[in-house]
Design an enzyme around this catalytic site. Structure first.
Site, PDB file in Angstrom:
ATOM      1  N   TYR A  16       0.906  -1.151   0.000  1.00  0.00           N
ATOM      2  CA  TYR A  16       0.000   0.000   0.000  1.00  0.00           C
ATOM      3  C   TYR A  16       0.940   1.194   0.000  1.00  0.00           C
ATOM      4  O   TYR A  16       1.832   1.273   0.861  1.00  0.00           O
ATOM      5  CB  TYR A  16      -0.844   0.108   1.263  1.00  0.00           C
ATOM      6  CG  TYR A  16      -1.588  -1.145   1.699  1.00  0.00           C
ATOM      7  CD1 TYR A  16      -2.209  -1.973   0.766  1.00  0.00           C
ATOM      8  CD2 TYR A  16      -1.694  -1.467   3.047  1.00  0.00           C
ATOM      9  CE1 TYR A  16      -2.900  -3.106   1.185  1.00  0.00           C
ATOM     10  CE2 TYR A  16      -2.386  -2.594   3.471  1.00  0.00           C
ATOM     11  CZ  TYR A  16      -2.982  -3.410   2.537  1.00  0.00           C
ATOM     12  OH  TYR A  16      -3.656  -4.524   2.950  1.00  0.00           O
ATOM     13  N   PHE A  21       5.694   0.781   6.521  1.00  0.00           N
ATOM     14  CA  PHE A  21       6.597  -0.348   6.319  1.00  0.00           C
ATOM     15  C   PHE A  21       6.935  -0.518   4.840  1.00  0.00           C
ATOM     16  O   PHE A  21       8.050  -0.887   4.485  1.00  0.00           O
ATOM     17  CB  PHE A  21       5.986  -1.636   6.884  1.00  0.00           C
ATOM     18  CG  PHE A  21       5.789  -1.583   8.379  1.00  0.00           C
ATOM     19  CD1 PHE A  21       6.876  -1.635   9.238  1.00  0.00           C
ATOM     20  CD2 PHE A  21       4.518  -1.459   8.925  1.00  0.00           C
ATOM     21  CE1 PHE A  21       6.710  -1.576  10.628  1.00  0.00           C
ATOM     22  CE2 PHE A  21       4.337  -1.396  10.309  1.00  0.00           C
ATOM     23  CZ  PHE A  21       5.435  -1.453  11.150  1.00  0.00           C
ATOM     24  N   CYS A  22       5.963  -0.230   3.982  1.00  0.00           N
ATOM     25  CA  CYS A  22       6.194  -0.319   2.532  1.00  0.00           C
ATOM     26  C   CYS A  22       7.091   0.826   2.079  1.00  0.00           C
ATOM     27  O   CYS A  22       8.000   0.649   1.258  1.00  0.00           O
ATOM     28  CB  CYS A  22       4.864  -0.258   1.780  1.00  0.00           C
ATOM     29  SG  CYS A  22       3.733  -1.600   2.219  1.00  0.00           S
TER      30      CYS A  22
END
Length: 284
Positions: A16, A21-22
């Protein structure tokens, strides 16, 4: 900055866009000039990751001769970084050094934790090259863990702090994310209201102050102080994995009130701009 021609490494990131975290994984890949494809996952149906028994993003599919799935942002970063430095091991072997272990949370929920996820799996010579002194390694690991265990938890309560901010955040999430039209409208209004309340609950769980901005400012200034005045980055003249993690997490607030407030009320700006510049310079 990487010794190995990464041309033989095909990467696909399932993400996303607005998830910290991405964003952390993207900051790492971009800084190292590694090309990768992005698959934006629909957060409601998540059909893009149907193939995976691990149901969280980011997931990185890496093909260096044979296809491999890497889970957990910090494992992804440690494993790929190890692969870029290590001459000996296949990616497959490196990934096997980060086994998932089932543990129970305080709430009694079963989660997967990854052993040694902040370690790079290097031999002595390689370690000496990357970490000339032991303290450098210890410091990097400590702050990478801090980014995951503390900094990340300050994002939601800050971007959903008020109903107005919650709406703005959801507007951004729906704009940047992958939603159907109706789904998006629904997510925006129902989601904003829900997140406003969830963020109050998170605030309690992580024992944040009444004004969550105070926690954000304190954390950010603590980081700037740890970097210190005598180096450009925690990694010295170039960012290390802690720099990339902290930058990746903070970056998801860009364009929102919380981000502007942080820029005004903390000393982060000079470091943050250096990070932007160095990542842009290395960009594919």
């Amino acid at each position: 900055s990487s010794q190995l021609p990464a041309g033989n490494l095909q990467l696909t990131l399932y993400q996303y866009k607005t998830c910290p975290f991405c964003s952390k994984v993207r900051a790492f890949l971009d800084y190292h000039g590694l090309p990768y494809e992005i698959v934006e996952v629909n957060p409601i149906m998540r059909k893009e990751i149907k193939f995976s028994s691990y149901r969280k993003v980011p997931i990185l599919l890496a093909n260096a001769g044979s296809p491999l799935q890497l889970n957990d942002s910090s494992v992804i970063i440690s494993a790929i970084k190890t692969y870029l430095i290590s001459r000996r091991n296949s990616l497959e072997e490196i990934v096997s050094f980060y086994p998932p272990v089932k543990t129970l949370t305080e709430q009694g929920k079963e989660v997967l934790e990854y052993e040694n996820k902040y370690w790079l799996m290097l031999d002595e010579k390689e370690t000496k090259r990357v970490y000339p002194v032991k303290e450098v390694r210890v410091e990097e690991m400590k702050w990478r863990k801090w980014a995951d265990d503390w900094l990340v938890h300050l994002i939601s309560p800050n971007v959903y702090r008020t109903p107005k901010e919650a709406l703005a955040s959801f507007d951004y999430i729906v704009r940047e994310g992958k939603f159907g039209t109706l789904e998006g409208l629904f997510a925006k209004y129902v989601g904003a209201v829900a997140m406003f309340f969830v963020s109050k609950r998170l605030k309690k769980r992580h024992q944040l102050r009444d004004d969550v901005r105070e926690d954000l400012y304190e954390a950010v200034n603590k980081w700037v102080k740890a970097v210190g005045k005598n180096r450009l980055f925690m990694g010295g003249n170039q960012p290390n994995l802690a720099d990339l993690a902290v930058y990746g997490v903070l970056r998801v607030m860009e364009g929102l009130e919380a981000f502007d407030d942080m820029m005004v009320h903390t000393n982060i700006q000079p470091w943050y701009q250096r990070m932007e510049e160095v990542i842009e310079k290395n960009g594919v």
